[in-house]
Design a protein around this motif. Structure first.
Motif, PDB file in Angstrom:
ATOM      1  N   ALA A 301      10.391  -6.700 109.164  1.00  0.00           N
ATOM      2  CA  ALA A 301      10.655  -8.171 108.945  1.00  0.00           C
ATOM      3  C   ALA A 301       9.525  -8.802 109.348  1.00  0.00           C
ATOM      4  N   ASP A 317      19.359 -12.458 102.529  1.00  0.00           N
ATOM      5  CA  ASP A 317      19.736 -10.984 102.621  1.00  0.00           C
ATOM      6  C   ASP A 317      18.633 -10.299 103.807  1.00  0.00           C
ATOM      7  N   LEU A 318      17.429 -10.835 103.527  1.00  0.00           N
ATOM      8  CA  LEU A 318      16.660 -10.142 104.851  1.00  0.00           C
ATOM      9  C   LEU A 318      16.941 -10.568 106.038  1.00  0.00           C
ATOM     10  N   ARG A 321      19.943  -8.528 107.244  1.00  0.00           N
ATOM     11  CA  ARG A 321      19.656  -7.148 107.543  1.00  0.00           C
ATOM     12  C   ARG A 321      18.868  -7.053 108.765  1.00  0.00           C
ATOM     13  N   GLU A 324      21.270  -7.454 111.596  1.00  0.00           N
ATOM     14  CA  GLU A 324      22.214  -6.105 111.828  1.00  0.00           C
ATOM     15  C   GLU A 324      21.516  -5.146 112.727  1.00  0.00           C
ATOM     16  N   TRP A 325      19.942  -5.022 112.330  1.00  0.00           N
ATOM     17  CA  TRP A 325      19.091  -4.051 113.144  1.00  0.00           C
ATOM     18  C   TRP A 325      19.231  -4.673 114.490  1.00  0.00           C
TER      19      TRP A 325
END
Length: 529
Positions: A301, A317-318, A321, A324-325
């Motif tokens: 990222a 979307d990124l 993600r 969540e990480w």
């Protein structure tokens, strides 16, 4: 007829820098050289300094700094000088300001210059070193060539392996840097674009350095969950290229990785048994400081500058993600947001506060606060992460192969820009902290051994035979300090505080610091390969 000395340091406790017991002796200096050590009371001299009861040591050599960012605009280098540092190695972690160009990929480097009131006025490392030399500085500077900067010059920020043509171009750029005086290659594999390189690319470049009898210093790809694998990678590069290896600011980040330094030092043992030349450096703190994005986001990222990162994080979307990480990192014990404090930020009110505190003020999840802050893209955001254990710090420091490197930028606490930035206290306190905390208070190191780690050991890595020890014929880079009064005064809350207890600093025989005050001397040299 014997010529008189220019200066005698009289009555001090002399540490040779090699770890020998301290002895009472005088030191005679002519020009920039030590010419005699012993009983010199009857000898003619132009000046005498009585340093009775003080330790007289080789000037401290800071093996790992980023002062190429500041040396043109902070030539007094007061934060280092007050600690007794007489030489710094810049260009670490794959970042060399001297290799920056006007290309968009170097926007962050240009911003650093602009914030200091300067501008890019060179096209290569040789031009940068000439500018540094012409501007003058209080202490000596030598530089590594940064892999990340080389990669940006040739490939921009491309996330791929280089073509054969591009690899040859990077090797050519590295050869030019070495010819200009660079002493080796550094990498910062936790940062883009250095993180895009593999062992083959790094080894091909390291072979160029091996041919020039330089060394490879690396900020590992990962200093936490993949620490052992990252050390193995670094050893593979050094072994494959046949050159010495320097493991930068060695540590184990995040609680779940504490204790791994026992394993990594065993890896070093095994490699040394195979003939690999490996040394390490360390700063004596349980917090590191770097980009907030590096601390809080997954590698995939991250981007090269605040603007690029902001564009990425505006992709829903990124962003989802990454969020969540970050949540998984938190749930698995990899991070606690109250251990992360903002150090530099366009919003000055955030500086010094934890992510947990700031998120509570904003009534949002800490992850959302971070993602929103980085999505603004208005400037560099750095943070201190209190992520290491004191036991690990002590264990690494107890290893005789470990020298001292501040990982800092030399500063002037009285500069107008000082209050706008909260540096890590290592900028002002690293060497004083070793002597105060780990020698005087804890007894982890003897005084002669601590001084060896600050002087002859880094000189050994740098290939310097005339600095780092006190012997007749050596250059008179000398630090005189009180072993009982040496003190670190900088803290995370109030970092702009000079160390105290260093009475005199000589650089090339010139008194550069005396009784807590810089003299204004600019005796520092650019030391080329």
């Amino acid at each position: 007829m014997t010529l008189p000395f220019d200066l005698i340091l009289s009555g001090g406790l002399v540490a040779d820098g090699l770890g020998s017991p301290l002895v009472r002796a005088d030191i005679g200096i002519v020009g920039d050289r030590i010419t005699a050590i012993g009983e010199l009371g009857a000898r003619e001299t132009r000046q005498t300094l009585d340093v009775t009861g003080q330790v007289v040591s080789p000037g401290f050599i800071d093996i790992h700094t980023h002062s190429d960012v500041s040396v043109l605009f902070t030539p007094g280098m007061e934060s280092s000088l007050a600690q007794g540092v007489t030489s710094e190695v810049v260009g670490n972690c794959g970042i060399s300001l001297g290799l920056a160009t006007s290309a968009p990929e170097f926007s962050l480097e240009r911003r650093w210059l602009e914030q200091a009131g300067g501008a890019l006025s060179w096209s290569d490392l040789g031009g940068f070193l000439q500018r540094v030399e012409e501007s003058g500085m209080a202490i000596n500077v030598t530089t590594l060539a940064g892999h990340g900067s080389l990669r940006k010059r040739v490939m921009g920020m491309d996330q791929r392996a280089p073509s054969e043509t591009e690899l040859r171009a990077m090797q050519h750029e590295l050869e030019r840097a070495l010819d200009a005086g660079a002493i080796g290659l550094s990498s910062g594999l936790e940062y883009v674009p250095g993180s895009y390189a593999d062992v083959a690319e790094l080894t091909a470049l390291a072979k160029v350095v091996a041919a020039a009898e330089g060394f490879y210093a690396t900020h590992l790809r990962d200093e936490g969950d993949l620490l052992e694998e990252s050390v193995a990678e670094a050893i593979a590069v050094a072994e494959g290229a046949g050159l010495p290896l320097q493991l930068s600011h060695h540590k184990a980040e995040r609680r779940r990785n504490w204790g791994k330094v026992l394993s990594t030092l065993a890896q070093v043992d095994a490699a040394q048994a195979r003939g690999v030349d490996i040394l390490l450096d360390q700063y004596p703190y349980t917090a590191y400081q770097t980009s907030l994005a590096v601390i809080a986001l997954p590698t995939w990222a991250n981007a090269g500058n605040p603007e690029d990162l902001a564009v990425k994080l505006r992709d829903p979307d990124l962003r989802a993600r990454a969020r969540e990480w970050m949540g998984e990192l938190e749930r698995s014990g990899g991070i606690s947001w109250d251990s992360v404090e903002i150090a530099s930020c366009p919003t000055a009110a955030f500086v010094g506060k934890s992510i947990t505190h700031l998120a509570a003020e904003a009534a949002c999840d800490p992850r959302d606060f971070i993602l929103s802050l980085l999505s603004e893209g208005t400037g560099w955001v750095s943070a201190a992460h209190f992520a290491m254990s004191e036991q690990d710090v002590a264990h690494v420091l107890s290893d005789p192969r470990v020298m001292i490197g501040s990982d800092s930028v030399a500063m002037n606490p009285h500069a107008p820009s000082a209050e706008a930035h909260r540096p890590h206290p290592r900028s002002y306190g690293t060497f004083a902290r070793i002597l105060e905390r780990y020698v005087k208070e804890k007894g982890l190191l003897s005084l002669p051994e601590a001084l060896r780690r600050m002087t002859s050991l880094p000189a050994q890595r740098l290939g310097w035979t005339n600095r780092g020890r006190l012997v007749p014929g050596a250059i008179a880079d000398i630090t005189v300090f009180s072993p009982t009064a040496i003190q670190e005064n900088a803290t995370f809350v109030a970092p702009h505080a000079l160390a105290t207890g260093v009475r005199v600093v000589l650089v090339s025989g010139e008194i550069t610091w005396r009784d807590g005050v810089p003299t204004g001397a600019r005796a520092g040299k650019v030391i080329r390969r």
